[in-house]
Design an enzyme around this catalytic site. Structure first.
Site, PDB file in Angstrom:
ATOM      1  N   ALA A 128       0.812  -1.224   0.000  1.00  0.00           N
ATOM      2  CA  ALA A 128       0.000   0.000   0.000  1.00  0.00           C
ATOM      3  C   ALA A 128       0.839   1.265   0.000  1.00  0.00           C
ATOM      4  CB  ALA A 128      -0.945  -0.001   1.206  1.00  0.00           C
ATOM      5  N   SER A 137      -0.413  -9.500 -13.604  1.00  0.00           N
ATOM      6  CA  SER A 137       0.049  -8.653 -14.702  1.00  0.00           C
ATOM      7  C   SER A 137      -0.335  -9.298 -16.024  1.00  0.00           C
ATOM      8  CB  SER A 137       1.571  -8.496 -14.635  1.00  0.00           C
ATOM      9  OG  SER A 137       2.094  -7.880 -15.792  1.00  0.00           O
ATOM     10  N   TYR A 184      10.391 -11.490 -14.010  1.00  0.00           N
ATOM     11  CA  TYR A 184       9.102 -10.898 -13.636  1.00  0.00           C
ATOM     12  C   TYR A 184       7.957 -11.726 -14.218  1.00  0.00           C
ATOM     13  CZ  TYR A 184       5.463  -7.325 -13.122  1.00  0.00           C
ATOM     14  OH  TYR A 184       4.312  -6.643 -12.811  1.00  0.00           O
ATOM     15  N   ALA A 208       8.031 -14.852 -14.996  1.00  0.00           N
ATOM     16  CA  ALA A 208       7.990 -16.132 -14.295  1.00  0.00           C
ATOM     17  C   ALA A 208       7.187 -16.016 -13.001  1.00  0.00           C
ATOM     18  CB  ALA A 208       9.409 -16.621 -14.001  1.00  0.00           C
TER      19      ALA A 208
END
Length: 275
Positions: A23, A146, A159, A161
Site C-alpha cells: 500500500a 500482470s 518478472y 515467471a
C-alpha cells in the site's frame, strides 16, 4: 460460489475489513485511498512507513498501518497478528517488485529477490491467513498479477515467471476453495504509471505506443470486479486480444515481438522498485 447480494459484498464496503499489502506504492496506495473513501476499514502494509502514514493521517478512523518487508518472517508474523486483531475479511495481495533487464545480465540475488517478493511472500502470507478467512461468513483473496502473467515478454523474464506463477496459484487456490466461503480473484493490469517504472520503462512504453493506466483507474477496475463477482480480470482490450492470440497462435506473437526487439534493446535496463 456466489455471494448473496447483487454486489457480492455483505454490508457493502463499509462492512469489509481489508488487508492491503504493497500500500505504500502504486496500485496498492490507490486501492487503499479508494476503499477508505467507500467506508472500508483497512489494515495496510508496505516498505515505506512514511507513505503509509499519509494514508493514516487522511483516514485515521479507518486505516491502520504496519510497515513490513514481507520477505522477512518476523515482519509477516507481525502483519498476520495485526490482521487477526483487525478481523480482516479480505486480503489484497498488491505487494510486488519489478526488474527490467535481459536475463543474461541478471544475478542470482536479482532472481532470488524478485521471486521472494512477488511470489514466495505472497504465498506464505496467504497460507497463514487462510484459517482466519475460512472462518469468516464470507471472505475474499485478491492477487494482483500482470498481463505478463499470460504473455512472456523480452526484458521481463524473471518478472514474467513470478506473474505466471501467481496466476496459476490463484487459479488452483480458487478451485481448491470452491466448496468454501472464500472467493479467490486474480487481476492482471497492463502497463501502469507507478514508481516501479524506471525512466527507461516509461520511454519504452512511449516508443511502443503502449497505453499506460493510472493507479487510480486500475483501482476502480478492481473495485468494479469485486462488486460484480468476477473471478479473473485482465485490464485492456488490446492486451486481452494479444494474450488470447498468444494462446491460440503463439508463432504470430513470436514474430510480432521479434519486430519489437530492437526497440526493446534500446531502452532496456535493470531497475527495481518495491512497495
Amino acid at each position: 460460489m456466489r455471494w448473496p447480494n447483487k454486489q457480492g459484498l455483505p454490508g457493502g464496503w463499509a462492512g469489509q475489513r481489508v488487508l492491503i499489502t504493497g500500500a505504500s506504492g502504486g496500485i496498492g496506495y490507490a486501492l487503499a485511498e479508494a476503499l477508505a473513501q467507500r467506508g472500508a476499514h483497512l489494515l495496510i502494509s508496505g516498505r515505506k512507513p512514511e507513505v503509509l502514514a499519509t494514508l493514516v493521517n487522511r483516514f485515521p478512523a479507518q486505516i491502520t498501518a504496519v510497515g513490513a518487508d514481507l520477505t522477512r518472517a518476523e515482519d509477516r508474523h507481525r502483519l498476520i497478528s495485526a490482521a487477526h486483531l483487525s478481523a480482516c475479511t479480505m486480503l489484497i495481495n498488491a505487494a510486488g517488485s519489478n526488474q527490467q533487464g535481459f536475463f543474461d545480465a541478471s544475478s542470482d540475488s536479482d532472481i532470488e529477490q524478485l521471486v521472494a517478493i512477488n511470489l514466495t511472500a505472497t504465498l506464505q502470507l496467504t497460507r497463514a491467513l487462510l484459517p482466519q478467512l475460512m472462518a469468516c461468513p464470507q471472505a475474499t483473496i485478491i492477487t494482483i498479477g500482470s498481463t505478463f502473467g499470460q504473455l512472456g515478454y523480452p526484458g521481463q523474464v524473471t518478472y514474467c515467471a513470478t506473474k505466471f506463477a501467481l496466476r496459476g496459484f490463484s487459479e488452483a487456490l480458487r478451485r481448491e476453495l470452491a466448496d468454501t466461503r472464500v472467493r479467490v480473484m486474480y487481476i492482471a493490469p497492463r502497463a501502469t504509471r507507478t514508481a516501479m517504472n524506471s525512466p527507461q520503462t516509461d520511454a519504452l512504453n512511449v516508443a511502443l505506443g503502449n497505453t499506460v493506466d493510472s493507479p487510480h483507474a486500475v483501482a476502480l477496475a478492481i473495485i468494479n470486479a469485486v462488486e460484480h463477482q468476477r473471478e479473473e480480470l485482465q485490464i485492456g482490450l488490446p492486451e486481452r486480444f494479444f494474450t488470447r492470440l498468444n494462446t491460440l497462435w503463439p508463432g504470430a506473437v513470436d514474430r510480432a515481438l521479434l519486430r519489437q526487439l530492437p526497440i526493446i534493446r534500446r531502452f532496456v535496463a535493470t531497475k527495481e522498485s518495491t512497495s
